[in-house]
Design a protein around this motif. Structure first.
Motif, PDB file in Angstrom:
ATOM      1  N   LEU A 187      13.190  -6.051 -10.126  1.00 25.33           N
ATOM      2  CA  LEU A 187      12.395  -5.821  -8.921  1.00 25.33           C
ATOM      3  C   LEU A 187      13.147  -6.279  -7.684  1.00 25.33           C
ATOM      4  N   ASP A 188      13.818  -7.416  -7.780  1.00 23.29           N
ATOM      5  CA  ASP A 188      14.617  -7.910  -6.653  1.00 23.29           C
ATOM      6  C   ASP A 188      15.681  -6.884  -6.265  1.00 23.29           C
ATOM      7  N   ARG A 189      16.377  -6.358  -7.268  1.00 18.70           N
ATOM      8  CA  ARG A 189      17.444  -5.387  -7.025  1.00 18.70           C
ATOM      9  C   ARG A 189      16.884  -4.095  -6.420  1.00 18.70           C
ATOM     10  N   LEU A 190      15.772  -3.608  -6.978  1.00 22.27           N
ATOM     11  CA  LEU A 190      15.170  -2.369  -6.483  1.00 22.27           C
ATOM     12  C   LEU A 190      14.632  -2.536  -5.063  1.00 22.27           C
ATOM     13  N   ALA A 191      14.082  -3.710  -4.762  1.00 23.74           N
ATOM     14  CA  ALA A 191      13.599  -3.978  -3.401  1.00 23.74           C
ATOM     15  C   ALA A 191      14.780  -4.044  -2.434  1.00 23.74           C
ATOM     16  N   LYS A 192      15.856  -4.701  -2.864  1.00 23.67           N
ATOM     17  CA  LYS A 192      17.054  -4.808  -2.032  1.00 23.67           C
ATOM     18  C   LYS A 192      17.640  -3.422  -1.739  1.00 23.67           C
ATOM     19  N   ASP A 193      17.543  -2.531  -2.735  1.00 22.97           N
ATOM     20  CA  ASP A 193      18.045  -1.164  -2.564  1.00 22.97           C
ATOM     21  C   ASP A 193      17.065  -0.276  -1.795  1.00 22.97           C
ATOM     22  N   GLY A 194      15.910  -0.825  -1.424  1.00 24.11           N
ATOM     23  CA  GLY A 194      14.938  -0.084  -0.634  1.00 24.11           C
ATOM     24  C   GLY A 194      14.124   0.929  -1.424  1.00 24.11           C
ATOM     25  N   LEU A 195      14.066   0.757  -2.769  1.00 23.92           N
ATOM     26  CA  LEU A 195      13.361   1.724  -3.609  1.00 23.92           C
ATOM     27  C   LEU A 195      11.915   1.343  -3.886  1.00 23.92           C
ATOM     28  N   LEU A 196      11.616   0.073  -3.778  1.00 26.08           N
ATOM     29  CA  LEU A 196      10.230  -0.363  -3.960  1.00 26.08           C
ATOM     30  C   LEU A 196       9.938  -1.543  -3.067  1.00 26.08           C
ATOM     31  N   GLU A 197       8.658  -1.837  -2.955  1.00 25.32           N
ATOM     32  CA  GLU A 197       8.228  -2.973  -2.147  1.00 25.32           C
ATOM     33  C   GLU A 197       7.148  -3.738  -2.894  1.00 25.32           C
ATOM     34  N   ARG A 198       7.053  -5.011  -2.571  1.00 27.18           N
ATOM     35  CA  ARG A 198       6.009  -5.867  -3.134  1.00 27.18           C
ATOM     36  C   ARG A 198       5.047  -6.219  -2.016  1.00 27.18           C
ATOM     37  N   ASN A 199       3.755  -6.139  -2.334  1.00 29.14           N
ATOM     38  CA  ASN A 199       2.726  -6.500  -1.369  1.00 29.14           C
ATOM     39  C   ASN A 199       1.685  -7.370  -2.047  1.00 29.14           C
ATOM     40  N   LYS A 200       1.295  -8.445  -1.376  1.00 26.58           N
ATOM     41  CA  LYS A 200       0.246  -9.314  -1.917  1.00 26.58           C
ATOM     42  C   LYS A 200      -1.109  -8.634  -1.787  1.00 26.58           C
ATOM     43  N   ASP A 201      -1.927  -8.838  -2.787  1.00 23.90           N
ATOM     44  CA  ASP A 201      -3.291  -8.316  -2.784  1.00 23.90           C
ATOM     45  C   ASP A 201      -4.077  -9.041  -1.684  1.00 23.90           C
ATOM     46  N   ILE A 202      -4.793  -8.290  -0.889  1.00 21.78           N
ATOM     47  CA  ILE A 202      -5.555  -8.877   0.217  1.00 21.78           C
ATOM     48  C   ILE A 202      -6.630  -9.824  -0.305  1.00 21.78           C
ATOM     49  N   GLU A 203      -7.290  -9.454  -1.407  1.00 28.27           N
ATOM     50  CA  GLU A 203      -8.375 -10.264  -1.951  1.00 28.27           C
ATOM     51  C   GLU A 203      -7.882 -11.426  -2.804  1.00 28.27           C
ATOM     52  N   ASN A 204      -6.793 -11.225  -3.521  1.00 27.46           N
ATOM     53  CA  ASN A 204      -6.246 -12.261  -4.390  1.00 27.46           C
ATOM     54  C   ASN A 204      -4.790 -12.469  -4.013  1.00 27.46           C
ATOM     55  N   ARG A 205      -4.522 -13.408  -3.140  1.00 28.73           N
ATOM     56  CA  ARG A 205      -3.187 -13.617  -2.578  1.00 28.73           C
ATOM     57  C   ARG A 205      -2.139 -13.966  -3.635  1.00 28.73           C
ATOM     58  N   ARG A 206      -2.590 -14.393  -4.836  1.00 26.77           N
ATOM     59  CA  ARG A 206      -1.631 -14.730  -5.891  1.00 26.77           C
ATOM     60  C   ARG A 206      -1.129 -13.487  -6.619  1.00 26.77           C
ATOM     61  N   GLN A 207      -1.830 -12.387  -6.470  1.00 26.40           N
ATOM     62  CA  GLN A 207      -1.457 -11.162  -7.160  1.00 26.40           C
ATOM     63  C   GLN A 207      -0.579 -10.301  -6.254  1.00 26.40           C
ATOM     64  N   VAL A 208       0.521  -9.820  -6.831  1.00 27.62           N
ATOM     65  CA  VAL A 208       1.476  -8.999  -6.089  1.00 27.62           C
ATOM     66  C   VAL A 208       1.496  -7.607  -6.696  1.00 27.62           C
ATOM     67  N   PHE A 209       1.411  -6.612  -5.825  1.00 24.15           N
ATOM     68  CA  PHE A 209       1.505  -5.228  -6.263  1.00 24.15           C
ATOM     69  C   PHE A 209       2.884  -4.676  -5.917  1.00 24.15           C
ATOM     70  N   VAL A 210       3.401  -3.867  -6.813  1.00 24.24           N
ATOM     71  CA  VAL A 210       4.694  -3.218  -6.628  1.00 24.24           C
ATOM     72  C   VAL A 210       4.441  -1.730  -6.447  1.00 24.24           C
ATOM     73  N   SER A 211       5.059  -1.145  -5.440  1.00 24.17           N
ATOM     74  CA  SER A 211       4.915   0.298  -5.214  1.00 24.17           C
ATOM     75  C   SER A 211       6.241   0.865  -4.707  1.00 24.17           C
ATOM     76  N   LEU A 212       6.379   2.160  -4.856  1.00 22.69           N
ATOM     77  CA  LEU A 212       7.586   2.833  -4.409  1.00 22.69           C
ATOM     78  C   LEU A 212       7.580   2.977  -2.893  1.00 22.69           C
ATOM     79  N   THR A 213       8.746   2.869  -2.319  1.00 20.60           N
ATOM     80  CA  THR A 213       8.936   3.161  -0.903  1.00 20.60           C
ATOM     81  C   THR A 213       9.177   4.673  -0.784  1.00 20.60           C
ATOM     82  N   PRO A 214       9.195   5.209   0.422  1.00 18.19           N
ATOM     83  CA  PRO A 214       9.554   6.633   0.570  1.00 18.19           C
ATOM     84  C   PRO A 214      10.918   6.961  -0.071  1.00 18.19           C
ATOM     85  N   LYS A 215      11.871   6.049   0.053  1.00  9.84           N
ATOM     86  CA  LYS A 215      13.187   6.253  -0.577  1.00  9.84           C
ATOM     87  C   LYS A 215      13.051   6.278  -2.102  1.00  9.84           C
ATOM     88  N   GLY A 216      12.220   5.406  -2.645  1.00  7.93           N
ATOM     89  CA  GLY A 216      11.983   5.384  -4.089  1.00  7.93           C
ATOM     90  C   GLY A 216      11.286   6.644  -4.562  1.00  7.93           C
TER      91      GLY A 216
END
Length: 140
Positions: free
Chosen positions: A70-99
């Motif tokens: 995930l670190d490598r893919l985020a660094k390459d701009g293919l995905l991003e991690r976002n914290k859940d608004i309701e549960n700040r401990r939970q992180v969601f991974v999704s594709l970026t436009p480049k991904g």
């Protein structure tokens, strides 16, 4: 039907079938300089955002390996991690436009590979195989 333990043992047959059906596509990924672990993560995030724990389960890798990928893919701009608004401990991974753009290129290759690999099976046999594998995976 071949004789012998290994030739009839389901675990062995599944592993061998996986190797045979995947190895050629893995060579295509290599041309794109996409590690297999990254492909699994990107493909798992194609249709929806995923938590890290969901990805660990889906891509058959341990937590540290997934985190490193995930670190490598985020660094390459293919995905991003976002914290859940309701549960700040939970992180969601999704594709970026480049991904997404990369996956729009890779998914047709994967589909073509699958069609060629399983061309000896009828549509009904492919559906049966898919259903049996899903049943095996879920245990239901």
């Amino acid at each position: 039907m071949p004789h012998g333990f290994a030739q009839n043992y389901l675990g062995f047959l599944l592993a061998k079938a996986s190797h045979i059906t995947s190895s050629e596509f893995h060579l295509r990924l290599k041309q794109y300089q996409i590690p297999i672990s990254s492909w699994r993560i990107l493909a798992s995030c194609w249709d929806d955002k995923r938590t890290v724990s969901e990805l660990v389960e889906m891509v058959l890798l341990n937590q540290p390996t997934v985190s490193k990928s995930l670190d490598r893919l985020a660094k390459d701009g293919l995905l991003e991690r976002n914290k859940d608004i309701e549960n700040r401990r939970q992180v969601f991974v999704s594709l970026t436009p480049k991904g997404k753009a990369l996956m729009e290129e890779l998914i047709p290759l994967a589909n073509t590979h699958e069609q060629q690999t399983f061309s000896h099976l009828s549509q009904e046999e492919k559906q049966q195989l898919t259903a049996l594998l899903q049943k095996t995976i879920t245990g239901k």
